[in-house]
Structures are given as structure tokens and as C-alpha cells.
Scaffold this motif. Structure first.
Motif, short mmCIF file in Angstrom:
data_model
loop_
_atom_site.label_atom_id
_atom_site.label_comp_id
_atom_site.label_asym_id
_atom_site.label_seq_id
_atom_site.Cartn_x
_atom_site.Cartn_y
_atom_site.Cartn_z
N THR A 16 9.30 13.59 1.96
CA THR A 16 9.72 15.02 1.85
C THR A 16 9.59 15.48 1.39
OG1 THR A 16 9.46 14.22 4.30
CG2 THR A 16 10.70 16.22 5.08
N ARG A 17 9.29 17.32 1.12
CA ARG A 17 10.08 17.81 0.05
C ARG A 17 11.42 19.21 1.26
NH1 ARG A 17 5.46 18.20 -4.24
NH2 ARG A 17 5.69 16.78 -5.18
N LEU A 18 11.83 18.69 0.88
CA LEU A 18 13.00 20.35 1.14
C LEU A 18 13.28 21.62 0.36
CD1 LEU A 18 15.84 18.18 3.44
CD2 LEU A 18 13.18 19.19 4.13
N LYS B 18 15.25 31.92 -3.07
CA LYS B 18 16.16 32.10 -1.33
C LYS B 18 15.05 32.27 -0.33
CE LYS B 18 19.64 32.78 -3.64
NZ LYS B 18 20.53 30.93 -4.18
N PRO B 19 13.71 33.01 -0.45
CA PRO B 19 12.78 32.83 0.38
C PRO B 19 11.88 31.60 1.69
CG PRO B 19 12.53 34.24 -1.30
CD PRO B 19 13.32 33.76 -1.84
N CYS B 20 12.85 30.91 0.40
CA CYS B 20 11.87 29.50 0.41
C CYS B 20 12.78 28.22 0.88
CB CYS B 20 10.63 29.30 -0.60
SG CYS B 20 9.27 30.02 -0.67
N LEU B 21 14.09 28.27 0.77
CA LEU B 21 14.67 26.92 1.05
C LEU B 21 15.15 26.55 2.64
CD1 LEU B 21 18.15 29.04 -0.73
CD2 LEU B 21 16.61 27.41 -1.60
N ASP B 22 14.62 27.17 3.17
CA ASP B 22 14.15 26.63 5.09
C ASP B 22 13.22 26.46 5.52
OD1 ASP B 22 15.70 25.53 7.35
OD2 ASP B 22 15.93 27.53 8.18
N ARG B 23 12.64 25.71 4.52
CA ARG B 23 11.09 25.21 4.13
C ARG B 23 11.12 23.44 4.17
NH1 ARG B 23 7.52 26.71 -1.03
NH2 ARG B 23 8.84 25.12 -2.69
N LYS B 24 10.15 22.53 5.09
CA LYS B 24 9.75 21.57 4.65
C LYS B 24 8.85 20.72 4.66
CE LYS B 24 10.45 18.53 8.44
NZ LYS B 24 11.12 17.80 9.13
N ARG B 25 8.36 20.35 3.64
CA ARG B 25 6.78 19.67 3.47
C ARG B 25 6.30 17.81 3.49
NH1 ARG B 25 6.12 24.36 -0.31
NH2 ARG B 25 3.99 25.08 0.37
N VAL B 26 5.91 17.90 4.01
CA VAL B 26 5.66 16.35 4.71
C VAL B 26 4.55 16.10 4.31
CG1 VAL B 26 5.18 14.88 6.37
CG2 VAL B 26 6.91 16.43 7.47
N ARG B 27 4.57 15.29 3.38
CA ARG B 27 3.77 14.99 2.34
C ARG B 27 2.40 14.18 2.20
NH1 ARG B 27 5.82 13.59 -3.19
NH2 ARG B 27 3.15 14.45 -3.24
N GLY C 28 -1.00 6.95 0.02
CA GLY C 28 -1.92 6.74 -1.56
C GLY C 28 -2.98 7.97 -1.83
N LEU C 29 -3.19 9.11 -1.10
CA LEU C 29 -4.67 9.64 -2.19
C LEU C 29 -3.39 10.38 -3.02
CD1 LEU C 29 -4.82 11.64 1.73
CD2 LEU C 29 -6.24 9.84 0.49
N THR C 30 -4.30 10.85 -4.55
CA THR C 30 -4.24 10.58 -5.27
C THR C 30 -5.48 12.20 -5.91
OG1 THR C 30 -5.81 9.75 -6.52
CG2 THR C 30 -3.93 8.65 -6.28
N GLN C 31 -6.40 12.53 -5.66
CA GLN C 31 -7.12 13.66 -6.27
C GLN C 31 -7.12 15.42 -5.07
OE1 GLN C 31 -11.35 12.78 -5.81
NE2 GLN C 31 -10.87 10.80 -7.14
N PHE C 32 -6.48 15.14 -3.82
CA PHE C 32 -6.35 16.38 -3.42
C PHE C 32 -5.06 16.01 -2.24
CE2 PHE C 32 -9.31 14.14 0.38
CZ PHE C 32 -8.43 14.01 0.49
N GLY C 33 -4.03 17.03 -2.10
CA GLY C 33 -2.80 16.45 -0.86
C GLY C 33 -2.82 16.93 0.06
N VAL C 34 -2.15 17.03 0.83
CA VAL C 34 -2.50 17.18 2.44
C VAL C 34 -0.54 17.16 2.85
CG1 VAL C 34 -3.22 16.95 4.90
CG2 VAL C 34 -4.41 16.12 2.76
N ASN C 35 -0.28 18.01 3.27
CA ASN C 35 1.12 18.59 3.74
C ASN C 35 1.42 19.26 5.72
OD1 ASN C 35 2.20 17.98 0.94
ND2 ASN C 35 1.29 19.90 0.50
N LEU C 36 1.84 18.66 6.15
CA LEU C 36 2.14 19.54 6.43
C LEU C 36 3.79 20.92 6.81
CD1 LEU C 36 1.28 19.64 9.78
CD2 LEU C 36 2.68 17.92 10.86
N LEU C 37 3.29 21.60 6.82
CA LEU C 37 4.39 22.79 5.96
C LEU C 37 5.29 22.94 7.91
CD1 LEU C 37 5.52 23.87 4.14
CD2 LEU C 37 3.56 26.25 4.66
N HIS C 38 6.69 22.58 7.56
CA HIS C 38 7.51 23.25 8.69
C HIS C 38 7.75 24.54 8.19
CE1 HIS C 38 7.25 19.40 11.07
NE2 HIS C 38 7.09 19.42 10.51
N LEU C 39 8.13 26.10 8.67
CA LEU C 39 8.65 27.04 8.39
C LEU C 39 10.05 27.57 9.67
CD1 LEU C 39 5.75 29.30 6.56
CD2 LEU C 39 7.48 27.93 5.67
#
Length: 153
Positions: A10-12, A22-31, A37-48
Motif C-alpha cells: 500500500t502507498r499512502l 498537498k492535494p494528494c496527501l490523503d490518498r491510499k493506493r492498494v497495489r 506479482g504482475l510486472t507488465q501492467f499495474g492494477v491499484n485500488l485507489l481510495h480518495l
């Protein structure tokens, strides 16, 4: 293989240099893609959270992007203007198309967005509204001068 979302990387917050973070500080990306183990494309669940942006307005030179609103409501901001996206709505952004875009949560509740896109380590991104460019080596000013890396002053 089933992904345990609770254990996915997770990236916070934001890695942007100040004041662009500043406008992006309260976001969370679940990778989710990284968890699988995917390497050719990314999939995230973004919480805003309310008042939070997905990113600064940008476009990618080498990466395609796709978003699907799982729950809540966001405003998609592009060069053409603004459009409200609600649960079930989706949008795509082809690489190389210089149309800056991002999402803003202007509602009073959390929005959750599924993001998918190319994962190209050589990608560069342009930020049309601010003095920022993303390169494989980090963030730089539009004149090519690098911003300090996180933790540097």
C-alpha cells in the motif's frame, strides 16, 4: 492466485515534491497487481478521501491508463473541462495523448477507484498546470533541473 487485499503493498500520501503533494496527501493506493506479482501492467485500488486528488493533472508518454469508479463520486478534470464520474463509470487515457487528467473527490464520502495501466520503467509524464515532469530518475522542473529526492533538502 487469490490476492489478500489486507496484505497487499500500500502507498499512502504522495511522492510529489512540495507544494504539489498537498492535494494528494490523503490518498491510499492498494497495489493489487504488485501483490499478484504482475510486472507488465499495474492494477491499484485507489481510495480518495473527501477533498483529495488522485494526482496532479498529468499525461504519460509511454503508459496507457484506465479507471473504473467502484464506489463514490469523483470529478474527472481534463483539457476539455470537468465531468462527474459515479460508481460504474469508467475512463481511459492513451499514452502519448497530451491531455492532462486527474480525479478530484469533491464529495463528502470516500471514493474508491480501480486503476489499471502499463507499467513502463522508462515512462515520462508531463504536468501541464505546474512546473513538474516525472522521469525514470525522479521529478524535475520543466527546464530539466531535478527536484531533491524524498528525504533530501
Amino acid at each position: 492466485m487469490k490476492i489478500n487485499i489486507q496484505k497487499a503493498p500500500t502507498r499512502l500520501g504522495s511522492g510529489y515534491p512540495a507544494p504539489f503533494d498537498k492535494p494528494c496527501l490523503d490518498r491510499k493506493r492498494v497495489r493489487l497487481g504488485a501483490a499478484a506479482g504482475l510486472t507488465q501492467f499495474g492494477v491499484n485500488l485507489l481510495h480518495l478521501q473527501p477533498g483529495t486528488w488522485s494526482s496532479q493533472r498529468h499525461w504519460h508518454m509511454r503508459e496507457d491508463e484506465f479507471i473504473y469508479v467502484v464506489s463514490g463520486e469523483v470529478v474527472l478534470v481534463t483539457d476539455e473541462g470537468e465531468e462527474v464520474l459515479r460508481a460504474g463509470d469508467c475512463a481511459g487515457f492513451p499514452h502519448g495523448a497530451p491531455n492532462g487528467h486527474h480525479l478530484q473527490n469533491r464529495s463528502t464520502r470516500e471514493a474508491i477507484i480501480l486503476e489499471a495501466g502499463t507499467d513502463d520503467p522508462q515512462d515520462k509524464a508531463e504536468y501541464p498546470d505546474i512546473d513538474l515532469r516525472a522521469t525514470p530518475d525522479g521529478y524535475e522542473h520543466k527546464d530539466g533541473t531535478p527536484y531533491p529526492k524524498a528525504g533530501q533538502t
